[in-house]
Design a protein around this motif. Structure first.
Motif, mmCIF file in Angstrom:
data_model
loop_
_atom_site.group_PDB
_atom_site.id
_atom_site.type_symbol
_atom_site.label_atom_id
_atom_site.label_comp_id
_atom_site.label_asym_id
_atom_site.label_seq_id
_atom_site.Cartn_x
_atom_site.Cartn_y
_atom_site.Cartn_z
ATOM 1 N N SER A 92 -10.311 -98.234 2.998
ATOM 2 C CA SER A 92 -9.637 -98.596 1.749
ATOM 3 C C SER A 92 -8.650 -99.720 2.065
ATOM 4 C CB SER A 92 -8.896 -97.361 1.212
ATOM 5 O OG SER A 92 -7.746 -97.731 0.497
ATOM 6 N N THR A 93 -8.640 -100.766 1.252
ATOM 7 C CA THR A 93 -7.696 -101.874 1.512
ATOM 8 C C THR A 93 -6.247 -101.400 1.320
ATOM 9 O OG1 THR A 93 -8.084 -102.635 -0.762
ATOM 10 C CG2 THR A 93 -9.273 -103.787 0.991
ATOM 11 N N GLN A 115 -15.766 -101.389 0.749
ATOM 12 C CA GLN A 115 -14.888 -100.253 1.090
ATOM 13 C C GLN A 115 -15.776 -99.021 1.237
ATOM 14 O OE1 GLN A 115 -10.557 -100.553 -0.854
ATOM 15 N NE2 GLN A 115 -12.138 -100.276 -2.343
ATOM 16 N N LYS A 119 -10.303 -95.638 -3.044
ATOM 17 C CA LYS A 119 -9.586 -94.567 -3.765
ATOM 18 C C LYS A 119 -9.203 -95.016 -5.169
ATOM 19 C CE LYS A 119 -6.079 -94.622 -1.178
ATOM 20 N NZ LYS A 119 -4.730 -94.310 -0.728
ATOM 21 N N GLY A 120 -9.297 -94.091 -6.092
ATOM 22 C CA GLY A 120 -8.860 -94.344 -7.460
ATOM 23 C C GLY A 120 -7.645 -93.495 -7.781
ATOM 24 N N ARG A 121 -7.179 -93.602 -9.015
ATOM 25 C CA ARG A 121 -6.057 -92.808 -9.489
ATOM 26 C C ARG A 121 -6.442 -91.336 -9.544
ATOM 27 N NH1 ARG A 121 -3.539 -91.816 -14.775
ATOM 28 N NH2 ARG A 121 -5.634 -92.051 -15.614
ATOM 29 N N LYS A 184 -15.884 -99.681 -18.153
ATOM 30 C CA LYS A 184 -14.910 -99.973 -17.100
ATOM 31 C C LYS A 184 -15.509 -100.927 -16.078
ATOM 32 C CE LYS A 184 -11.936 -97.675 -13.715
ATOM 33 N NZ LYS A 184 -11.089 -96.516 -13.480
HETATM 34 C C1 BTN Z 1 -8.867 -96.341 -10.604
HETATM 35 O O1 BTN Z 1 -9.706 -96.787 -11.375
HETATM 36 O O2 BTN Z 1 -8.493 -95.160 -10.664
HETATM 37 C C2 BTN Z 1 -8.245 -97.249 -9.599
HETATM 38 C C3 BTN Z 1 -9.246 -97.892 -8.680
HETATM 39 C C4 BTN Z 1 -8.587 -98.784 -7.657
HETATM 40 C C5 BTN Z 1 -9.555 -99.314 -6.639
HETATM 41 C C6 BTN Z 1 -8.928 -100.327 -5.737
HETATM 42 S S1 BTN Z 1 -10.111 -101.190 -4.766
HETATM 43 C C7 BTN Z 1 -8.861 -101.865 -3.780
HETATM 44 C C8 BTN Z 1 -7.851 -100.761 -3.536
HETATM 45 N N1 BTN Z 1 -8.264 -99.922 -2.427
HETATM 46 C C9 BTN Z 1 -8.517 -98.685 -2.811
HETATM 47 O O3 BTN Z 1 -8.875 -97.762 -2.048
HETATM 48 N N2 BTN Z 1 -8.325 -98.547 -4.128
HETATM 49 C C10 BTN Z 1 -7.900 -99.790 -4.726
#
Ligand code: BTN
Length: 328
Positions: A92-93, A115, A119-121, A184
């Motif tokens: 993950s960045t 990646q 990860k997301g929210r 989305k």
């Molecule tokens: C979401 O939709 O819940 C948020 C998604 C965010 C994804 C970005 S990709 C770059 C950065 N690295 C991650 O692991 N997540 C964010």
């Protein structure tokens, strides 16, 4: 394994010729190496699952990919994005920045072609297939320890929508989704890193489904997720990155000096996918229908619950907003 710099050099050359078929002879000459070496490099690039087609004679990069050179050439910012790390693949960045926090300066940008554990929210996963998506994380190291960083997600959403304007009319689904044609195409994950009570950095992570094809979207997600390529046209991720950084820096610097949220929240209001409609407001314990009234000056979504007629700002971002049939 071929050296990473040689791979990057080949990718940059192919990027300058995107979607054109180029002869292996031409590529090897441009990259100053033997045809055999170029073939080895291309083989590894294909093994990295990057979007190329090649045979014995020719190679084609199927869509534009991230390139440091291209971003740097277009960048017009004062401070942000001047230190760029472009990784082939990373978990993950956002996590990469956390792991390298002490050695990275304010404004550093980390990008990845792929990646593996995006990860997301709310602990969700974010999928970032190689070369067809944009994964970027921007590090901010503000001197103000009390900075209200939760507003930065709205600031980033406004900057992103503006940076996509040449390609599509994007909308924002509060708090952190960006949609095109109600699907989305991007998500934002803002995280803060503390050492004890000391704020060490804020990481704004953005994922954009740039050049995914229909078949890249898993069947269960097809109703709610898409890409810019599917909804509009093939895009150059480097243009999006450089424009985003420029818009973001303008908003950020001006907000630091006067705390005025209007310049970017007005963009969020104008491009809101929610305001003026009725949706379900969900959290871990409840699900209530509400009319979505406005976005207040703190970036909170103001809603009126239909069951009690109570009007309230959603302070926490731990809510999910859903339509009757699902996503929106
Ligand atoms: C979401 O939709 O819940 C948020 C998604 C965010 C994804 C970005 S990709 C770059 C950065 N690295 C991650 O692991 N997540 C964010």
């Amino acid at each position: 394994m071929v050296p990473q710099t040689l791979k990057a050099h080949h990718l940059d050359y192919l990027n300058s010729q995107t979607t054109h078929s180029v002869s292996i002879v031409e590529v090897s000459a441009a990259c100053a190496c033997s045809e055999e070496m170029t073939k080895n490099v291309l083989k590894e690039i294909a093994e990295d699952k990057m979007p190329i087609h090649f045979d014995d004679q020719t190679v084609t990069l199927l869509n534009p990919i991230l390139s440091k050179v291209s971003i740097v050439n277009q960048l017009k910012t004062e401070r942000i994005g001047h230190h760029i790390t472009l990784l082939q693949s990373v978990d993950s960045t956002n996590d990469y920045i956390k792991e390298h926090l002490s050695s990275l300066n304010h404004g550093s940008l980390v990008l990845a072609h792929e990646q593996t554990v995006g990860k997301g929210r709310l602990g969700r996963q974010w999928s970032s297939p190689a070369g067809k998506t944009l994964s970027m994380s921007l590090l901010l190291k503000p001197s103000n320890q009390k900075l209200r960083y939760s507003i930065l997600t709205q600031m980033a959403a406004a900057a992103l929508v503006r940076s996509l304007a040449a390609n599509s009319d994007a909308q924002i689904k509060w708090p952190n989704d960006v949609l095109v044609n109600k699907k989305k195409i991007s998500g934002i994950l803002t995280e803060a890193e503390y050492s004890g009570s000391q704020l060490e950095g804020i990481i704004i992570g953005i994922g954009v489904n740039t050049n995914l094809d229909k078949e890249d979207i898993p069947e269960p997600l097809k109703e709610k997720a898409s890409s810019l390529k599917i909804e509009a046209d093939t895009v150059d991720p480097n243009k999006i990155v450089s424009r985003f950084l420029e818009f973001f820096e303008t908003y950020y610097e001006s907000w630091l000096s006067d705390q005025d949220t209007k310049p970017f929240l007005d963009v969020c209001r104008k491009h809101s996918a929610l305001i003026g409609h009725r949706y379900w407001i969900e959290d871990t314990v409840s699900r209530r229908k509400a009319s979505i009234d406005s976005l207040d000056d703190d970036g909170a979504l103001v809603v009126t619950y239909l069951d009690t007629s109570e009007t309230t700002p959603l302070i926490s971002t731990h809510y999910s907003i859903r339509g009757d049939d699902g996503y929106i």
